[in-house]
Design a protein around this motif. Sequence first.
Motif, PDB file in Angstrom:
ATOM      1  N   ALA A 195      89.602   3.475  35.988  1.00  0.00           N
ATOM      2  CA  ALA A 195      90.509   4.202  36.879  1.00  0.00           C
ATOM      3  C   ALA A 195      91.978   3.962  36.559  1.00  0.00           C
ATOM      4  O   ALA A 195      92.782   4.898  36.569  1.00  0.00           O
ATOM      5  N   ARG A 196      92.347   2.730  36.237  1.00  0.00           N
ATOM      6  CA  ARG A 196      93.764   2.431  36.043  1.00  0.00           C
ATOM      7  C   ARG A 196      94.349   3.175  34.835  1.00  0.00           C
ATOM      8  O   ARG A 196      95.562   3.328  34.727  1.00  0.00           O
ATOM      9  N   SER A 197      93.484   3.677  33.937  1.00  0.00           N
ATOM     10  CA  SER A 197      93.968   4.463  32.799  1.00  0.00           C
ATOM     11  C   SER A 197      94.588   5.778  33.242  1.00  0.00           C
ATOM     12  O   SER A 197      95.291   6.428  32.461  1.00  0.00           O
ATOM     13  N   ALA A 198      94.353   6.181  34.481  1.00  0.00           N
ATOM     14  CA  ALA A 198      94.883   7.445  35.003  1.00  0.00           C
ATOM     15  C   ALA A 198      96.305   7.302  35.531  1.00  0.00           C
ATOM     16  O   ALA A 198      96.860   8.281  36.042  1.00  0.00           O
ATOM     17  N   LEU A 199      96.918   6.138  35.411  1.00  0.00           N
ATOM     18  CA  LEU A 199      98.216   5.917  36.058  1.00  0.00           C
ATOM     19  C   LEU A 199      99.300   6.844  35.531  1.00  0.00           C
ATOM     20  O   LEU A 199     100.091   7.393  36.309  1.00  0.00           O
ATOM     21  N   LEU A 200      99.382   7.056  34.215  1.00  0.00           N
ATOM     22  CA  LEU A 200     100.463   7.895  33.680  1.00  0.00           C
ATOM     23  C   LEU A 200     100.396   9.329  34.209  1.00  0.00           C
ATOM     24  O   LEU A 200     101.389   9.837  34.745  1.00  0.00           O
TER      25      LEU A 200
END
Length: 272
Positions: A53-58
């Motif tokens: 999930a944290r890969s979606a931050l950008l």
Amino acid sequence: MTLPEGTPEKLSGPEAPAERTWSAQPDQHPVSPTFDELTRQRAKEIIARYPVARSALLPLLHLVQSVEGYVSQDGIRFCAEQLELTTAEVSAVATFYTMYKRTPCGEHLVSVCTNTLCAALGGDAIYRSLSEALGTPDRPLAHEETAGEPGTPGSITLEHAECLAACDLAPVLQVNYEYYDNQTPESAVALVEALRRGEKPPPTRGAPLTDLRTVELELAGFTDDETVAAAAVAGPSAAPESLRGTALAAERGWAAPALPDEPPALPPLPEK
């Protein structure tokens, strides 16, 4: 000592960080109502694209910027809530990348390349001319300041930009990340004046010009108009200057040597 729920566990000594879970504070206030149900649904769609999930931050920060026109503290909290991160982790990313703005932007973001080649060919003069044209007689507009009320039609945020990867077309500037090549102080001022009148002069290359919030939504992976998306893809992307080397090679029959079947041996390491 018992830490509040959701607080990272404190470490002692040289131990590696422990695995942690995230949970909302029971008394935590909801984030700004600016982030409506549509935005939350889009956030879920973005997160679903990634195995972690944290890969979606950008792209999630781009989504926030499409709603607010910048990334506010509420926007930081929204991303943290969606990704089960701390606000410090989100802030570290939002403040690292210059594409995420921490103050409200205008309808258009004008980025003037002032890196070495553009500067030598007139980039500094272009920036100075725009700063004076958008400011007042006694105070030119400064970096990341906005002429007009942020977000309103005709408002413009001006910024210095590092290399825009168009040295063959220098000096260049971008409006909402679309290229305007081979600029002069006069042409740049004329461009900005047209933007302030509500016009959208076509970029030299790339998609038809829209506004910053629309571009931010596209960077997040969404478009509200398939016709606009098709026009963006069909826009010109290469200039003759960029392809000159390829054209010369084709005319003269030049080709790079073929790679050997076996890579050459590496030289021996020097003896200590």
